[in-house]
Write a protein that holds these residues in place. Structure first.
Motif, short mmCIF file in Angstrom:
data_model
loop_
_atom_site.label_atom_id
_atom_site.label_comp_id
_atom_site.label_asym_id
_atom_site.label_seq_id
_atom_site.Cartn_x
_atom_site.Cartn_y
_atom_site.Cartn_z
N THR A 16 14.26 -0.79 12.78
CA THR A 16 13.57 0.49 12.68
C THR A 16 13.04 0.70 11.28
N GLN A 17 13.59 -0.04 10.31
CA GLN A 17 13.09 0.14 8.97
C GLN A 17 12.18 -1.01 8.56
N LYS A 18 11.99 -1.92 9.49
CA LYS A 18 11.17 -3.07 9.13
C LYS A 18 9.73 -2.68 9.09
N GLY A 19 9.03 -3.31 8.20
CA GLY A 19 7.60 -3.06 8.16
C GLY A 19 7.24 -1.83 7.37
N LYS A 20 8.24 -1.15 6.81
CA LYS A 20 7.93 0.02 6.00
C LYS A 20 8.24 -0.31 4.55
N PHE A 21 7.33 0.05 3.72
CA PHE A 21 7.49 -0.29 2.30
C PHE A 21 7.31 0.95 1.45
N LEU A 22 8.15 1.02 0.44
CA LEU A 22 8.01 2.10 -0.53
C LEU A 22 7.12 1.58 -1.65
N THR A 23 6.03 2.26 -1.91
CA THR A 23 5.13 1.75 -2.94
C THR A 23 5.30 2.56 -4.21
N PHE A 24 5.25 1.87 -5.31
CA PHE A 24 5.33 2.57 -6.59
C PHE A 24 4.31 1.94 -7.54
N LEU A 25 4.08 2.69 -8.60
CA LEU A 25 3.00 2.33 -9.51
C LEU A 25 3.57 1.81 -10.82
N LEU A 26 3.01 0.74 -11.30
CA LEU A 26 3.34 0.25 -12.64
C LEU A 26 2.01 0.02 -13.33
N GLY A 27 1.65 0.92 -14.19
CA GLY A 27 0.34 0.76 -14.81
C GLY A 27 -0.73 0.99 -13.77
N ASN A 28 -1.50 -0.04 -13.51
CA ASN A 28 -2.55 0.11 -12.50
C ASN A 28 -2.23 -0.61 -11.21
N GLU A 29 -1.07 -1.23 -11.16
CA GLU A 29 -0.76 -2.03 -9.98
C GLU A 29 0.23 -1.33 -9.09
N PHE A 30 -0.01 -1.51 -7.80
CA PHE A 30 0.90 -0.97 -6.82
C PHE A 30 1.87 -2.08 -6.38
#
Lengths: 166, 696
Positions: A16-30
């Motif tokens: 149920t948690q597969k395929g979900k990603f938490l995205t975060f920012l570092l500078g200009n890259e996700f």
């Protein structure tokens, strides 16, 4: 046999948690992390330094009574250090029963990316970041780099070695 | 397989119970062996224990344990009934102890989840041989063993003259129940039917009778079905409905009987059968009673006070919560919001809270404390076995067994103790002839002593053997290149501590008990794991004394908080000797740049915390900061910090594994949370002192 059954149950839960990603920012890259590793996200708080640790391990924090080491992902990826502000977050991940906090510039959103959207990274020999990238995901018309959490933690020896050489 | 899953709590119970019983049994046997042979009550007790083990292991489907227990039970039954006069006690004890060892091994296998496949047949045979020898030598004719098991088949119908109570209930039913193939444990299912039937009626008879005790009843049920005859006021439909509720029911044949002749027959049969039972060798009825009193007996025999067994996880959780509470209490009382306010009432209430919290803490700690007596008593067995094998005579003296230590620590002590006792017996105590020649009593004495000393528990293993041979040790150390200093410089104590090095042994050949050089290494490693220390002392020809010092509690210590720059550190109070502000003139610097200070004639190295840990601080001059003299064992040093913050009881939390794994940071023993939520690192004085020593 008991193990097989619990294994199955675990896998079902993870699905149920597969395929979900938490995205975060570092500078200009996700960057993206699989959500099943993420325990919580907290704002930056006072860090107690611990001596004789690699530069990117900033120290330890007190999270409701639990002592958790924190790692600055910018420094880990050899990016220039940026001062922490009120947007800086600590993503607490739980890998192999070890909790660790990742200091990131800011947290973006939770994205669903199916396996088809993720391709494996190109073989580029230069740069550290590539080792930690499990894949490159496409979401909309943006590209997110999917991190491999295990490598992030266990590649320390190699990281330290290379740091000395460099 | 799925049965194992559902049986988990049962399995735990079984393991726990059987281990306890085995411990009791072993003690009883050793005790009886010493007092030259078995009293009637001892025989009874052993018989009961074996019987319980047989029953419970059969229920958990461990056939080998069950059959072994059964043969021992036979043996003791014979001894109980016939009271034979000439028993070879020591051979008997050996036999039983072998059986106990076998069961122990099997239990270990069960615990670790391996297949329980030990072959007990050889052991069972030797027990049977022993029994037949015993019988022959006592010329008993009454006994036939076989009668016991195979007796159940069909009960014989006797018409006796005894009157049968006429029942007042109206209907008599006969039910023949067949269970589905492969449903297993038919006897237990049959028993549950009977049990539930008690709700409907009291007058129930069934064939086969001994469904609980006898596994062969399973076969009977499979072949002929489970026959129940009952008398009840309920209607046919009700009874039929009841039986249909049985799980795994394949066939039900319910007939209403016209008269209760068959019932009467059966009831008479039961009475006769019980008479028979009491005379004959099969003890099924007695067994049931015995079993009932068994469990009560074993509880009362093994313990004097009322004791409840609690799962260790619950205790651990309680301890953790207790630790959290100490921290939370500190956070409330030392809250920065309250700084500078005058609050008398608050202080009073805070003191009260503190009192109660510390009392609770002490109590919770004491719950986990277990007396050392169990561990010490285990040594009896080891000493006995070794004595026999080596042909030496030794008396084991135990002092202070009531001393309690934390449960975690007990597990780490029993192995070292075993090694120490073995060493004492193998290396230390001489053969009886040698002892006599030296003028010592023939039987050597090994003393196991435990006592409280401050915040530590001291465990002393003393023997009056030939002591440690300094020359031999030095020679061996030189051969192996283990000497750091020259021979002349080493104090006796240091020489003796050489034996703890891994691989070190003065024995030329490896024997069953020693000679690999591993024993003392195990001891030191284990003791160091719990944060204790080992010291060895010896006088040639008089004996050797090995002292284990173990801290009472691992988790909560008294600490002194110090401030260095913006960081906080904590030093355990037990290691602080004094603190003072030095004068610049007192500081000596040696050519290498190491700083030292002379205090009352002794020289201490100085550790600048801000340098060592790389902390930024404004205070670098000695006169502006404070020097704290700390000493652990014989290592001392002075710690230079900015200021003292105060004393506090702190909960030691280990550094996260991630940090510990990536690098071992010497000098840090853990961390703790301060009242304002910040983290303070706990300094490991002995680690820091060794660092300083090496650099000097």
């Amino acid at each position: 046999m008991a193990d097989a059954m619990t294994q199955e149950l675990l896998e079902q839960e993870e699905d149920t948690q597969k395929g979900k990603f938490l995205t975060f920012l570092l500078g200009n890259e996700f960057y993206g992390i699989e959500i099943r590793y993420v325990t919580e996200i907290i704002g930056i708080q006072a860090i107690t330094e611990v001596p004789e640790l690699p530069e990117y391990v900033k120290g330890i924090i007190n999270l409701r009574g639990k002592i958790i080491p924190v790692m600055d992902v910018r420094l880990r990826f050899k990016k220039p250090f940026r001062e922490y502000n009120d947007r800086t977050c600590v993503i607490v991940v739980d890998i192999k029963d070890a909790s660790i906090g990742l200091i990131v510039d800011s947290v973006s959103e939770v994205l669903s990316m199916s396996d088809g959207d993720i391709v494996s990274p190109p073989e580029v020999s230069k740069g550290f970041s590539n080792r930690y990238i499990k894949g490159i995901g496409k979401a909309g018309n943006e590209v997110k780099l999917v991190l491999d959490c295990d490598k992030l933690l266990s590649d320390d020896e190699i990281g330290a070695f290379d740091a000395i050489h460099n | 397989m799925s049965e194992q899953f559902s049986n988990e709590p049962l399995l735990d119970m079984f393991i726990f119970e059987t281990t306890q019983l085995i411990g009791q049994l072993e003690e009883s046997i050793l005790f009886n062996e010493k007092s030259s042979c078995y009293t009637q009550s001892a025989i009874n007790e052993i018989f009961r224990i074996m019987h319980t083990i047989k029953g419970s292991s059969a229920m958990m489907m461990f056939e080998n344990i069950s059959s072994l227990a059964h043969s021992i039970e036979d043996l003791f039954y014979f001894m109980r009934e016939e009271n034979p006069q000439n028993i070879d006690c020591s051979a008997l004890s050996d036999l039983i102890l072998e059986g106990i060892d076998f069961i122990k091994v099997e239990i270990e296998k069960i615990k670790s989840g391996d297949a329980v496949d030990g072959e007990a047949s050889a052991l069972i045979d030797s027990i049977k041989v022993f029994l037949s020898m015993l019988k022959r030598s006592n010329a008993s004719t009454m006994l036939t063993e076989d009668k016991e098991h195979n007796s159940i088949k069909k009960q014989q119908y006797y018409i006796s003259s005894e009157k049968v109570k006429t029942s007042t209930m109206k209907n008599t039913f006969k039910a023949v129940i067949c269970f589905e193939e492969g449903c297993e444990m038919e006897n237990i299912r049959a028993y549950s039917i009977i049990h539930n039937l008690k709700g409907l009626t009291d007058e129930v008879f069934y064939i086969p009778e001994d469904i609980i005790d006898n596994d062969e009843s399973v076969d009977v049920i499979r072949r002929e079905g489970f026959k129940v005859i009952l008398k009840t006021d309920n209607s046919y439909e009700r009874v039929h409905e009841f039986f249909m509720q049985t799980i795994f029911l394949k066939d039900l044949e319910l007939t209403q009987l016209e008269n209760d002749d068959e019932l009467k027959q059966l009831s008479r049969v039961r009475q006769v059968a019980t008479d028979q039972i009491s005379k004959s060798q099969s003890l099924h009825k007695q067994d049931k009673e015995d079993k009932g009193t068994d469990s009560k007996d074993t509880q009362t025999v093994s313990t004097q006070q009322s004791i409840i067994s609690v799962s260790v996880t619950k205790l651990d959780k309680l301890m953790d919560l207790m630790g959290e509470m100490v921290i939370a209490e500190a956070m409330v009382i030392q809250n920065p919001d309250l700084k500078g306010l005058e609050m008398d009432n608050f202080q009073k209430a805070a003191r009260q809270l503190n009192k109660i919290t510390s009392e609770m803490q002490d109590t919770v700690m004491s719950i986990r404390m277990v007396p050392l007596s169990a561990t010490f008593h285990k040594m009896h067995r080891i000493a006995r076995d070794m004595c026999k094998k080596l042909g030496k005579e030794v008396q084991l003296e135990i002092i202070g067994e009531g001393t309690e230590v934390d449960k975690n620590i007990i597990e780490h002590i029993s192995d070292p103790l075993m090694h120490l006792v073995r060493n004492a017996l193998d290396h230390g105590i001489e053969l009886p002839e040698d002892r006599e020649a030296k003028g010592k009593p023939q039987a050597g004495t090994i003393t196991l002593e435990a006592k409280n000393a401050g915040s530590d528990v001291l465990i002393i293993v003393k023997d009056d053997g030939k002591g440690l041979n300094k020359e031999k040790i030095l020679k061996k150390a030189k051969e192996n290149g283990l000497l750091h200093k020259s021979e002349g410089d080493m104090t006796d104590k240091e020489v003796f501590n050489l034996i703890a090095l891994p691989g070190f042994t003065t024995k030329d050949s490896v024997s069953e008990f020693s000679g690999r050089g591993v024993g003392m290494d195990v001891v030191t490693k284990n003791i160091e794991t719990v944060g204790g220390s080992v010291s060895v002392d010896s006088v040639s020809d008089k004996g050797t004394i090995i002292t284990l010092k173990i801290p009472l509690t691992l988790a909560i210590i008294d600490g002194m908080n110090i401030k260095v720059g913006n960081s906080r550190y904590t030093i355990p109070t037990t290691s602080i000797r004094e603190s003072f502000r030095p004068k610049e003139s007192d500081i000596i610097t040696d050519p290498d740049g190491n700083e030292m200070i002379m205090v009352r004639g002794r020289c201490y190295p100085i550790l600048r915390v801000h340098e060592h840990f790389g902390v930024k601080t404004d205070i670098t001059e000695f006169m502006k900061g404070i020097l704290i003299m700390a000493e652990v064992e014989d290592k001392a040093l002075c710690v230079f910090a900015d200021e003292l913050l105060g004393q506090q009881q702190v909960v030691v939390k280990t550094l996260p594994n991630y940090i510990k794994d990536s690098k071992k940071i010497s000098g840090l023993a853990g961390c703790t949370l301060l009242g304002d939520g910040s983290i303070s690192l706990i300094l490991d004085i002995s680690g820091l002192a060794s660092l300083k020593k090496v650099s000097m």
